[in-house]
Each structure stands twice: as structure tokens, then as C-alpha cells.
Motif scaffolding. Structure first.
Motif, PDB file in Angstrom:
ATOM      1  N   ALA A  80       0.882  -1.170   0.000  1.00 12.31           N
ATOM      2  CA  ALA A  80       0.000   0.000   0.000  1.00 12.31           C
ATOM      3  C   ALA A  80       0.916   1.216   0.000  1.00 12.31           C
ATOM      4  CB  ALA A  80      -0.904  -0.008   1.229  1.00 12.31           C
ATOM      5  N   ILE A  81       0.848   2.021  -1.055  1.00  7.31           N
ATOM      6  CA  ILE A  81       1.825   3.088  -1.286  1.00  7.31           C
ATOM      7  C   ILE A  81       1.132   4.444  -1.283  1.00  7.31           C
ATOM      8  CG2 ILE A  81       3.504   4.012  -2.939  1.00  7.31           C
ATOM      9  CD1 ILE A  81       3.720   1.094  -4.041  1.00  7.31           C
ATOM     10  N   ALA A  82       1.692   5.391  -0.547  1.00  2.78           N
ATOM     11  CA  ALA A  82       1.192   6.770  -0.554  1.00  2.78           C
ATOM     12  C   ALA A  82       2.379   7.715  -0.690  1.00  2.78           C
ATOM     13  CB  ALA A  82       0.411   7.080   0.717  1.00  2.78           C
ATOM     14  N   LYS A  83       2.268   8.669  -1.616  1.00  5.12           N
ATOM     15  CA  LYS A  83       3.333   9.642  -1.849  1.00  5.12           C
ATOM     16  C   LYS A  83       2.717  10.999  -2.173  1.00  5.12           C
ATOM     17  CE  LYS A  83       6.311   6.195  -4.166  1.00  5.12           C
ATOM     18  NZ  LYS A  83       7.044   5.908  -5.428  1.00  5.12           N
ATOM     19  N   ASN A  84       3.415  12.048  -1.771  1.00  2.00           N
ATOM     20  CA  ASN A  84       3.046  13.404  -2.189  1.00  2.00           C
ATOM     21  C   ASN A  84       3.924  13.758  -3.384  1.00  2.00           C
ATOM     22  OD1 ASN A  84       2.550  16.108  -2.577  1.00  2.00           O
ATOM     23  ND2 ASN A  84       2.853  16.707  -0.443  1.00  2.00           N
ATOM     24  N   ILE A  85       3.319  13.784  -4.572  1.00  2.00           N
ATOM     25  CA  ILE A  85       4.053  14.078  -5.799  1.00  2.00           C
ATOM     26  C   ILE A  85       3.618  15.447  -6.314  1.00  2.00           C
ATOM     27  CG2 ILE A  85       4.639  13.310  -8.132  1.00  2.00           C
ATOM     28  CD1 ILE A  85       5.570  11.366  -6.015  1.00  2.00           C
ATOM     29  N   ALA A 143      -1.946   7.371  -4.197  1.00  2.00           N
ATOM     30  CA  ALA A 143      -2.374   6.332  -3.257  1.00  2.00           C
ATOM     31  C   ALA A 143      -2.785   5.099  -4.052  1.00  2.00           C
ATOM     32  CB  ALA A 143      -3.536   6.834  -2.401  1.00  2.00           C
ATOM     33  N   ARG A 144      -2.086   3.991  -3.824  1.00  2.00           N
ATOM     34  CA  ARG A 144      -2.345   2.788  -4.620  1.00  2.00           C
ATOM     35  C   ARG A 144      -1.947   1.535  -3.848  1.00  2.00           C
ATOM     36  NH1 ARG A 144       2.966   2.363  -7.470  1.00  2.00           N
ATOM     37  NH2 ARG A 144       4.058   4.333  -7.177  1.00  2.00           N
ATOM     38  N   VAL A 145      -2.652   0.437  -4.137  1.00  2.00           N
ATOM     39  CA  VAL A 145      -2.377  -0.868  -3.541  1.00  2.00           C
ATOM     40  C   VAL A 145      -2.246  -1.874  -4.673  1.00  2.00           C
ATOM     41  CG1 VAL A 145      -3.251  -2.723  -2.063  1.00  2.00           C
ATOM     42  CG2 VAL A 145      -3.673  -0.331  -1.442  1.00  2.00           C
ATOM     43  N   HIS A 146      -1.138  -2.602  -4.713  1.00  2.00           N
ATOM     44  CA  HIS A 146      -0.940  -3.586  -5.781  1.00  2.00           C
ATOM     45  C   HIS A 146       0.298  -4.434  -5.496  1.00  2.00           C
ATOM     46  CE1 HIS A 146       2.249  -0.899  -7.131  1.00  2.00           C
ATOM     47  NE2 HIS A 146       1.375   0.082  -7.230  1.00  2.00           N
ATOM     48  N   ASP A 163      -3.265   6.374 -13.869  1.00  2.00           N
ATOM     49  CA  ASP A 163      -2.727   6.474 -15.227  1.00  2.00           C
ATOM     50  C   ASP A 163      -1.553   7.441 -15.327  1.00  2.00           C
ATOM     51  OD1 ASP A 163      -4.214   4.592 -16.519  1.00  2.00           O
ATOM     52  OD2 ASP A 163      -5.624   5.983 -17.447  1.00  2.00           O
ATOM     53  N   ASP A 164      -1.398   8.315 -14.332  1.00  2.00           N
ATOM     54  CA  ASP A 164      -0.361   9.349 -14.397  1.00  2.00           C
ATOM     55  C   ASP A 164       0.937   8.959 -13.704  1.00  2.00           C
ATOM     56  OD1 ASP A 164      -1.995  11.075 -15.838  1.00  2.00           O
ATOM     57  OD2 ASP A 164      -2.897  11.915 -14.024  1.00  2.00           O
ATOM     58  N   ILE A 165       0.982   7.784 -13.066  1.00  2.00           N
ATOM     59  CA  ILE A 165       2.207   7.422 -12.357  1.00  2.00           C
ATOM     60  C   ILE A 165       3.281   6.975 -13.348  1.00  2.00           C
ATOM     61  CG2 ILE A 165       0.808   6.661 -10.398  1.00  2.00           C
ATOM     62  CD1 ILE A 165       1.853   3.789 -10.999  1.00  2.00           C
ATOM     63  N   ASP A 166       4.528   7.114 -12.942  1.00  2.00           N
ATOM     64  CA  ASP A 166       5.675   6.650 -13.728  1.00  2.00           C
ATOM     65  C   ASP A 166       6.431   5.617 -12.908  1.00  2.00           C
ATOM     66  OD1 ASP A 166       6.046   8.556 -16.238  1.00  2.00           O
ATOM     67  OD2 ASP A 166       5.414   9.809 -14.560  1.00  2.00           O
ATOM     68  N   GLU A 170       2.009   4.852 -16.714  1.00  2.00           N
ATOM     69  CA  GLU A 170       1.003   3.796 -16.556  1.00  2.00           C
ATOM     70  C   GLU A 170       0.015   3.782 -17.718  1.00  2.00           C
ATOM     71  OE1 GLU A 170      -1.358   0.820 -14.342  1.00  2.00           O
ATOM     72  OE2 GLU A 170       0.611   1.638 -13.859  1.00  2.00           O
ATOM     73  N   ARG A 171      -0.422   4.949 -18.145  1.00  2.00           N
ATOM     74  CA  ARG A 171      -1.377   5.028 -19.247  1.00  2.00           C
ATOM     75  C   ARG A 171      -0.807   4.383 -20.508  1.00  2.00           C
ATOM     76  NH1 ARG A 171      -1.778   9.845 -19.007  1.00  2.00           N
ATOM     77  NH2 ARG A 171      -3.782  10.136 -17.956  1.00  2.00           N
ATOM     78  N   ASN A 172       0.465   4.665 -20.788  1.00  2.00           N
ATOM     79  CA  ASN A 172       1.099   4.098 -21.978  1.00  2.00           C
ATOM     80  C   ASN A 172       1.217   2.579 -21.872  1.00  2.00           C
ATOM     81  OD1 ASN A 172       1.334   6.723 -22.797  1.00  2.00           O
ATOM     82  ND2 ASN A 172       3.537   6.877 -22.448  1.00  2.00           N
ATOM     83  N   MET A 173       1.542   2.096 -20.670  1.00  2.00           N
ATOM     84  CA  MET A 173       1.658   0.653 -20.483  1.00  2.00           C
ATOM     85  C   MET A 173       0.303  -0.026 -20.668  1.00  2.00           C
ATOM     86  SD  MET A 173       3.422  -2.027 -19.951  1.00  2.00           S
ATOM     87  CE  MET A 173       5.039  -1.435 -19.438  1.00  2.00           C
ATOM     88  N   ARG A 174      -0.739   0.559 -20.128  1.00  2.00           N
ATOM     89  CA  ARG A 174      -2.075  -0.032 -20.266  1.00  2.00           C
ATOM     90  C   ARG A 174      -2.479  -0.130 -21.738  1.00  2.00           C
ATOM     91  NH1 ARG A 174      -6.620   2.582 -20.762  1.00  2.00           N
ATOM     92  NH2 ARG A 174      -5.783   4.520 -19.883  1.00  2.00           N
ATOM     93  N   LEU A 175      -2.243   0.939 -22.500  1.00  2.00           N
ATOM     94  CA  LEU A 175      -2.590   0.933 -23.922  1.00  2.00           C
ATOM     95  C   LEU A 175      -1.749  -0.087 -24.690  1.00  2.00           C
ATOM     96  CD1 LEU A 175      -2.957   4.784 -24.513  1.00  2.00           C
ATOM     97  CD2 LEU A 175      -4.799   3.095 -24.379  1.00  2.00           C
ATOM     98  N   ALA A 176      -0.467  -0.186 -24.336  1.00  2.00           N
ATOM     99  CA  ALA A 176       0.412  -1.148 -25.007  1.00  2.00           C
ATOM    100  C   ALA A 176      -0.039  -2.580 -24.738  1.00  2.00           C
ATOM    101  CB  ALA A 176       1.853  -0.946 -24.544  1.00  2.00           C
TER     102      ALA A 176
END
Length: 236
Positions: free
Chosen positions: A56-61, A67-70, A151-154, A209-215
Motif C-alpha cells: 500500500a503506497i502513498a506519496k506526495n508528488i 495512493a495505490r495498492v498492488h 494512469d499518471d504514475i511513472d 502507466e497510461r502508456n503501459m495499459r494501452l500497449a
């Protein structure tokens, strides 16, 4: 056992409030469980020098709360890599202090009872000394404007593809990744486990992330792909 990551998302919502002063509903957190992870993924990750953990990851970017869990690939050298069994841990990275690990038992009747009893004692002391809300449990951080879209994470990615073993298949996959701005860091083709089907394992450089999902959507439409591609994010 938190297979689907739901329990972790609820805990992350609380920790995000305490850490970043931002109230976030658990259903606003991106959640992905570990049900698609296989023993093969664990072994392949080890070959690359990683372990797989449900994080479970939380960051101020830059004013956005990520905020994401995976499932996540972590280097074997990371402090969280050796957290096993009934133990849980929280890893905090500060600008000045660097990495700090809070570690202890997170399951079982006695650890749970100890935590609940500690909360009850705190409440009783506050009531006895009329000190309720003497110190706020959090301070709102008004610099955080919104929750960041997944979708905006790198990040880097581990990919496991089940490919029909014939000339040109790997080239088509690499071409699709390239068109979406995704660079391959390393690739390994494993031994066949089924007739004509081979596991191909890749590690990428940082990608959106968006690019990976589309690929991956485009790769899934290739005739030579026989199963769902497994994609796992990498944390440093």
C-alpha cells in the motif's frame, strides 16, 4: 489473508490522513490484488534480484497524493523485502531522515488485542484528564490539491507474456512497446512449459502507466499471445 488488497486500502486511507493530512475514501484508492501472481512470477522476480510484495503506497508528488495498492517488485536489498509471515511493516521515507521502518506482528489474537487495548487506554486517559482533542490527530495539508490518477504514475514494470514460439513474435511485442514510449531494460525467454508456448519475461525502464495499459491492450490482440500478460510495478 488480504488477497484482493481491500484491507490494505482501508489502512492506507487512514495512514494517508495521518501522514499527509489528506482525507481520502478507500474506494478512491487504486486497488489490485495478488490473485493473478503465480509461483513462476516469484521465481522469475528472484532471477532479476527482486521479491514480490503486496504494498500500500502513498506519496506526495508535487501537490498530488498518489495512493495505490498492488503487487510490487522490490529489490532484495530493500528494508521491506524481509518482512514475512504474520509480520507487517510501515516504511517511511523522510527528506532528512531517509528511510525508517516500523515493524511488528500484524496478525493473531494477542497482537490484535494489544492494539485494541492500547486504543482503549488512550481514550480512557483522555476522558479522565479532560484532554480530548488536546493535540489534533492530523493537520490538513492544503498544498495537496487532489488524488493522483493511477494512469499518471511513472514506474518500471515486470512483464510476463505467454507467447507462441515462432519467428517475429518478440519483435512485434517490442515494436508495440516502442510505439507507446516504453523502453525494454532486459528480457529473458524461459523454457517451454506447454507445446509451442514459451514464457517471455521483460523488465522495462520507467514508463507512464497510461502508456503501459494501452500497449498491453494492443499486445493482447496479437495472435501469438495465448494468456493474459502479467504486469507488476517496480518500487525502488
Amino acid at each position: 489473508m488480504d488477497i484482493k488488497g481491500i484491507d490494505s486500502a482501508h489502512k492506507l486511507a487512514i495512514l494517508s490522513l495521518l501522514s499527509f493530512g489528506k482525507s481520502i475514501a478507500s474506494n478512491a484508492i487504486y486497488v489490485e490484488g495478488i490473485e493473478d501472481i503465480s509461483l513462476s512470477d516469484i521465481r522469475y522476480a528472484q532471477d532479476f534480484g527482486y521479491v514480490i510484495k503486496l504494498l500500500a503506497i502513498a506519496k506526495n508528488i508535487n501537490g498530488q497524493l498518489e495512493a495505490r495498492v498492488h503487487p510490487t517488485l522490490l529489490s532484495k536489498e530493500h528494508l521491506l523485502s524481509n518482512v514475512k509471515g504474520v509480520y507487517n511493516a510501515i516504511y517511511v521515507h523522510g527528506d532528512l531522515a531517509g528511510g525508517t521502518l516500523f515493524y511488528g506482528r500484524g496478525a493473531g489474537s494477542k497482537p490484535a488485542a494489544s492494539s485494541v487495548l492500547g486504543d482503549i487506554i488512550d481514550v480512557a486517559r483522555n476522558i479522565k484528564h479532560n484532554s480530548v482533542n488536546r493535540v489534533p490527530i492530523y493537520v490538513e495539508d492544503k498544498t495537496i490539491k487532489k488524488v493522483r490518477d493511477i494512469d499518471d504514475i511513472d514506474t518500471r514494470y515486470y512483464l510476463r507474456l505467454s507467447v507462441i514460439d515462432k519467428p517475429g513474435g518478440l519483435g512485434k511485442i517490442a515494436a508495440i512497446l516502442g510505439r507507446h514510449g516504453i523502453s525494454i531494460a532486459s528480457v529473458a525467454q524461459k523454457e517451454r512449459k506447454q507445446a509451442k508456448i514459451v514464457p517471455v519475461v521483460m523488465m522495462t525502464h520507467d514508463a507512464k502507466e497510461r502508456n503501459m495499459r494501452l500497449a498491453l491492450e494492443e499486445i493482447s490482440r496479437l495472435g501469438g499471445i495465448k494468456k493474459k500478460t502479467i504486469a507488476i510495478r517496480v518500487e525502488r
